[in-house]
Write an enzyme that holds these catalytic residues in place. Structure first.
Site, PDB file in Angstrom:
ATOM      1  N   GLU A 130       0.820  -1.217   0.000  1.00 12.98           N
ATOM      2  CA  GLU A 130       0.000   0.000   0.000  1.00 12.98           C
ATOM      3  C   GLU A 130       0.853   1.266   0.000  1.00 12.98           C
ATOM      4  O   GLU A 130       0.376   2.335   0.366  1.00 12.98           O
ATOM      5  CB  GLU A 130      -0.953   0.016   1.207  1.00 12.98           C
TER       6      GLU A 130
ATOM      7  N   HIS B 194      -6.513  -3.571   9.285  1.00 11.18           N
ATOM      8  CA  HIS B 194      -7.691  -4.393   9.005  1.00 11.18           C
ATOM      9  C   HIS B 194      -8.324  -4.739  10.352  1.00 11.18           C
ATOM     10  O   HIS B 194      -8.664  -5.898  10.613  1.00 11.18           O
ATOM     11  CB  HIS B 194      -7.316  -5.687   8.292  1.00 11.18           C
TER      12      HIS B 194
HETATM   13 ZN   LIG Z   1      -4.946  -3.417   3.692  1.00  9.08          ZN
END
Ligand SMILES: [Zn+2]
Length: 215
Positions: A76, A97
């Site tokens: 990311e 998450h």
């Molecule tokens: Zn993620």
């Protein structure tokens, strides 16, 4: 962060990563953290976990999106880079998450203004950006757009991202959003909660304006 030494920045980032794991916001290698450093950023490596992350494993990603051979930043990294580019006052980003954020984000709806603490992220809700494949430019674009007006957002069918002026603020933001999502889900168990009215939000934001609360 840019004034500190690189060694100190790396140590703080590892400590923050372990703190996020300790808070239960990240399990295995699901989260990633970065700090603005120099012209670029330091970010956790791909596949990092609380057990394996070290100062040496962190990856410096330059302003051109390049990094040292033999290392790989979190998948990311583009999301982090884009949020820094569009928010000059942001020096740290935490992506998770975490359980309750994921539970709400999988409905692809914003966290509504059911409790005044939702307002500490800068508005009267916490938006949820549409689903896009992890690591994609589209996801990076949408998160950066949502974080122009908020210090955190949900990510459809994925998780959450929080930004802050420093690491502690970004970690606290990720933690606060998890708590708010948990409260929301508990509240839904006995029906739809009442939402704060526009007048109540205006009063909240007036009051928070000078307090420095949750900055
Ligand atoms: Zn993620």
């Amino acid at each position: 962060m840019t004034t500190g030494s690189e060694a100190a920045a790396r140590t703080e980032l590892v400590q923050a990563y372990k703190e996020v794991v300790g808070l239960g916001l990240t399990e295995l290698s699901s989260g990633n953290i970065s700090v603005r450093f120099g012209e670029g950023m330091l970010i956790s490596p791909t596949g990092a976990s609380g057990d394996t992350i070290t100062e040496d494993s962190l990856v410096y990603v330059g302003p051109d999106g390049g990094w040292e051979a033999g290392r790989r930043p979190s998948s990311e990294w583009q999301l982090h880079a884009r949020v820094y580019r569009e928010n000059a006052d942001t020096n740290a980003i935490v992506h998770t998450h975490s359980d309750y954020c994921v539970a709400v984000a999988c409905h692809c709806k914003p966290l509504p203004g059911f409790h005044y603490m939702v307002g500490v992220f800068g508005g009267d809700d916490v938006p949820c950006v549409p689903y896009n494949t992890f690591g994609s430019e589209e996801l990076a674009r949408d998160v950066a757009l949502a974080l122009r007006a908020r210090t955190a957002c949900l990510m459809g069918n994925h998780g959450a991202t929080a930004r802050g002026k420093h690491l502690d603020a970004a970690v606290k933001g990720a933690h606060r959003l998890e708590i708010s999502c948990r409260h929301y889900i508990h509240s839904l168990a006995i029906g739809e909660p009442r939402l704060l009215t526009p007048e109540e939000w205006a009063d909240f934001h007036r009051r928070i304006g000078n307090s420095g609360y949750a900055k």
